[in-house]
Design an enzyme around this catalytic site. Structure first.
Site, PDB file in Angstrom:
ATOM      1  N   ASP A   6       0.855  -1.190   0.000  1.00  0.00           N
ATOM      2  CA  ASP A   6       0.000   0.000   0.000  1.00  0.00           C
ATOM      3  C   ASP A   6       0.890   1.239   0.000  1.00  0.00           C
ATOM      4  O   ASP A   6       1.481   1.586   1.022  1.00  0.00           O
ATOM      5  CB  ASP A   6      -0.912  -0.019   1.226  1.00  0.00           C
ATOM      6  CG  ASP A   6      -1.810   1.208   1.311  1.00  0.00           C
ATOM      7  OD1 ASP A   6      -2.145   1.767   0.246  1.00  0.00           O
ATOM      8  OD2 ASP A   6      -2.173   1.602   2.441  1.00  0.00           O
ATOM      9  N   VAL A   7       0.997   1.902  -1.151  1.00  0.00           N
ATOM     10  CA  VAL A   7       1.834   3.092  -1.286  1.00  0.00           C
ATOM     11  C   VAL A   7       0.993   4.315  -0.952  1.00  0.00           C
ATOM     12  O   VAL A   7       0.081   4.688  -1.696  1.00  0.00           O
ATOM     13  CB  VAL A   7       2.411   3.218  -2.715  1.00  0.00           C
ATOM     14  CG1 VAL A   7       3.305   4.449  -2.821  1.00  0.00           C
ATOM     15  CG2 VAL A   7       3.180   1.962  -3.091  1.00  0.00           C
ATOM     16  N   GLY A   8       1.310   4.948   0.177  1.00  0.00           N
ATOM     17  CA  GLY A   8       0.592   6.133   0.601  1.00  0.00           C
ATOM     18  C   GLY A   8       1.462   7.368   0.497  1.00  0.00           C
ATOM     19  O   GLY A   8       2.664   7.281   0.210  1.00  0.00           O
ATOM     20  N   THR A  10       2.521   9.317   2.851  1.00  0.00           N
ATOM     21  CA  THR A  10       3.519   9.403   3.915  1.00  0.00           C
ATOM     22  C   THR A  10       4.356   8.144   4.006  1.00  0.00           C
ATOM     23  O   THR A  10       5.584   8.201   4.046  1.00  0.00           O
ATOM     24  CB  THR A  10       2.832   9.676   5.270  1.00  0.00           C
ATOM     25  OG1 THR A  10       2.074  10.885   5.185  1.00  0.00           O
ATOM     26  CG2 THR A  10       3.874   9.818   6.381  1.00  0.00           C
ATOM     27  N   GLY A 107      -9.080   6.868  -5.112  1.00  0.00           N
ATOM     28  CA  GLY A 107      -7.830   6.269  -4.662  1.00  0.00           C
ATOM     29  C   GLY A 107      -7.924   4.762  -4.550  1.00  0.00           C
ATOM     30  O   GLY A 107      -8.955   4.216  -4.117  1.00  0.00           O
ATOM     31  N   ALA A 108      -6.845   4.076  -4.910  1.00  0.00           N
ATOM     32  CA  ALA A 108      -6.818   2.618  -4.831  1.00  0.00           C
ATOM     33  C   ALA A 108      -6.984   2.136  -3.396  1.00  0.00           C
ATOM     34  O   ALA A 108      -7.557   1.066  -3.148  1.00  0.00           O
ATOM     35  CB  ALA A 108      -5.515   2.091  -5.428  1.00  0.00           C
ATOM     36  N   ASP A 109      -6.493   2.914  -2.435  1.00  0.00           N
ATOM     37  CA  ASP A 109      -6.644   2.519  -1.034  1.00  0.00           C
ATOM     38  C   ASP A 109      -8.101   2.551  -0.607  1.00  0.00           C
ATOM     39  O   ASP A 109      -8.547   1.708   0.189  1.00  0.00           O
ATOM     40  CB  ASP A 109      -5.787   3.410  -0.135  1.00  0.00           C
ATOM     41  CG  ASP A 109      -6.081   4.903  -0.304  1.00  0.00           C
ATOM     42  OD1 ASP A 109      -6.657   5.300  -1.334  1.00  0.00           O
ATOM     43  OD2 ASP A 109      -5.706   5.673   0.602  1.00  0.00           O
ATOM     44  N   ASP A 129     -10.953   6.894   7.042  1.00  0.00           N
ATOM     45  CA  ASP A 129      -9.527   6.555   6.977  1.00  0.00           C
ATOM     46  C   ASP A 129      -8.706   7.750   7.469  1.00  0.00           C
ATOM     47  O   ASP A 129      -8.631   8.789   6.817  1.00  0.00           O
ATOM     48  CB  ASP A 129      -9.151   6.192   5.544  1.00  0.00           C
ATOM     49  CG  ASP A 129      -7.782   5.516   5.450  1.00  0.00           C
ATOM     50  OD1 ASP A 129      -6.925   5.780   6.317  1.00  0.00           O
ATOM     51  OD2 ASP A 129      -7.574   4.729   4.510  1.00  0.00           O
ATOM     52  N   THR A 184       0.056  27.505  24.374  1.00  0.00           N
ATOM     53  CA  THR A 184       0.014  27.351  22.918  1.00  0.00           C
ATOM     54  C   THR A 184      -0.196  25.899  22.509  1.00  0.00           C
ATOM     55  O   THR A 184      -0.991  25.601  21.604  1.00  0.00           O
ATOM     56  CB  THR A 184       1.312  27.893  22.285  1.00  0.00           C
ATOM     57  OG1 THR A 184       1.452  29.277  22.629  1.00  0.00           O
ATOM     58  CG2 THR A 184       1.268  27.762  20.776  1.00  0.00           C
TER      59      THR A 184
END
Length: 255
Positions: A6-8, A10, A107-109, A129, A184
Site C-alpha cells: 500500500d503506497v501512501g 507518507t 484512490g486505490a486505497d 480513513d 500554545t
C-alpha cells in the site's frame, strides 16, 4: 504467501499474509526521489531478517495513491517476484461497483477499504480513513461506492499550521482535557483534535441522514485511535483494513 503493498503519501506499507493472517507488516517512508533499488534493498533486508524467501510469495497486490512512485514500486516488485503483479484500480473487483462521476479518480486505497467492508458487513457503511488525508468513503449494502468526502488529515493540519505561522510550534497529537487551552500547545491540540472530533461526528451524521439512518461506520488508518472520544462512533477500528482489502482482492483474483 501473499504480499500486499500500500503506497501512501507518507508511508509505504508491506504486509505479508499467510492463510488470512498477517505474519509481517513493514513500513517505509514514501520518498518520490528514490529509485527502485532503495525500496528493493530495504525489502530484501526485511525478508532476510525474517528468514523468508522471495519464492514463498505467490501473489503480489499493489495499491498506490502516489503516481510518481507507482512505476518505481512496480519495477521493484517485478524484479523480486515476477511480472504477475495485481495493480488495484476501479475495475479490479467485479463485486464492487463505483457509482461516482469519474471512477478512475478514486484512490486505490479507498477501493481496498470498500472491498474489506463489503466482505465483512452486508449493510451501508462509511469507512473513515485517518491518514495523510482524512477520507469518508460511503459504501452501500448493495456493494456500491456511493461517494467520498476528503479533508486534510490530522497530522497534515498540524504541519500546515506549523509551516504557515510564525509563532505556532508543531505539537504532539494528544487529546486535551479541555477545549480552553491554557498555553500554545494545549490551544493547538484543542483546536485540531477537538475540532476534528466535531468534524467526524458531523460528517458521519450527515451521511447517515442521507442514507435514511441505516449505516454503520468503520475506522482505519495510522491515526484512527488518536481521538479516543470517537470510539463509540465506530463498530470497528482496524488499522489493517486497507491491507485486508488488498488481501481479499489478491485471493479472489489468484484463486
Amino acid at each position: 504467501m501473499l504480499l500486499a503493498v500500500d503506497v501512501g503519501n507518507t508511508d509505504t506499507v508491506f504486509g505479508l499474509s499467510q492463510s488470512g493472517d498477517w505474519e509481517y507488516i513493514w513500513r517505509m517512508r514514501s520518498l518520490v526521489q528514490e529509485n527502485e533499488s532503495h525500496y528493493e534493498s530495504r525489502l530484501r533486508l526485511h525478508f532476510l531478517e525474517a528468514g523468508l524467501w522471495f519464492g514463498d510469495v505467490e501473489t503480489v497486490v499493489l495499491s498506490s495513491v502516489v503516481p510518481a512512485m507507482t512505476p518505481v514500486i512496480q519495477r521493484m516488485l517485478r524484479s523480486m517476484f515476477g511480472d504477475d503483479i495485481i495493480v488495484v484500480g476501479p475495475d479490479i473487483f467485479p463485486e464492487l461497483s463505483i457509482a461516482i462521476d469519474h471512477p478512475h479518480e478514486i484512490g486505490a486505497d479507498l477501493i481496498a477499504n470498500a472491498v474489506a467492508v463489503i466482505t465483512r458487513y452486508q449493510q451501508n457503511c462509511v469507512v473513515v480513513d485517518f491518514g495523510t488525508a482524512l477520507t469518508f468513503t460511503t459504501v452501500s449494502k448493495d456493494r456500491k461506492i456511493l461517494g467520498v468526502a476528503i479533508v486534510p488529515g490530522l497530522l497534515t493540519a498540524v504541519k500546515a499550521l506549523f509551516a504557515n505561522t510564525a509563532q505556532l510550534p508543531e505539537v504532539p497529537l494528544v487529546l486535551p482535557k479541555t477545549a480552553i487551552g491554557k498555553n500554545t500547545t494545549e490551544a493547538i491540540q484543542a483546536g485540531i483534535l477537538l475540532g476534528y472530533e466535531g468534524l467526524v461526528k458531523s460528517l458521519l451524521q450527515r451521511i447517515k441522514d442521507e442514507l435514511g439512518g441505516e449505516c454503520i461506520a468503520v475506522a482505519t488508518g495510522g491515526l484512527s485511535s488518536i481521538i479516543e472520544t470517537l470510539e463509540e462512533e465506530f463498530v470497528e477500528i482496524d488499522p489493517r483494513l486497507t491491507l485486508d482489502g488488498l488481501r481479499i482482492i489478491g485471493e479472489r483474483l489468484s484463486a
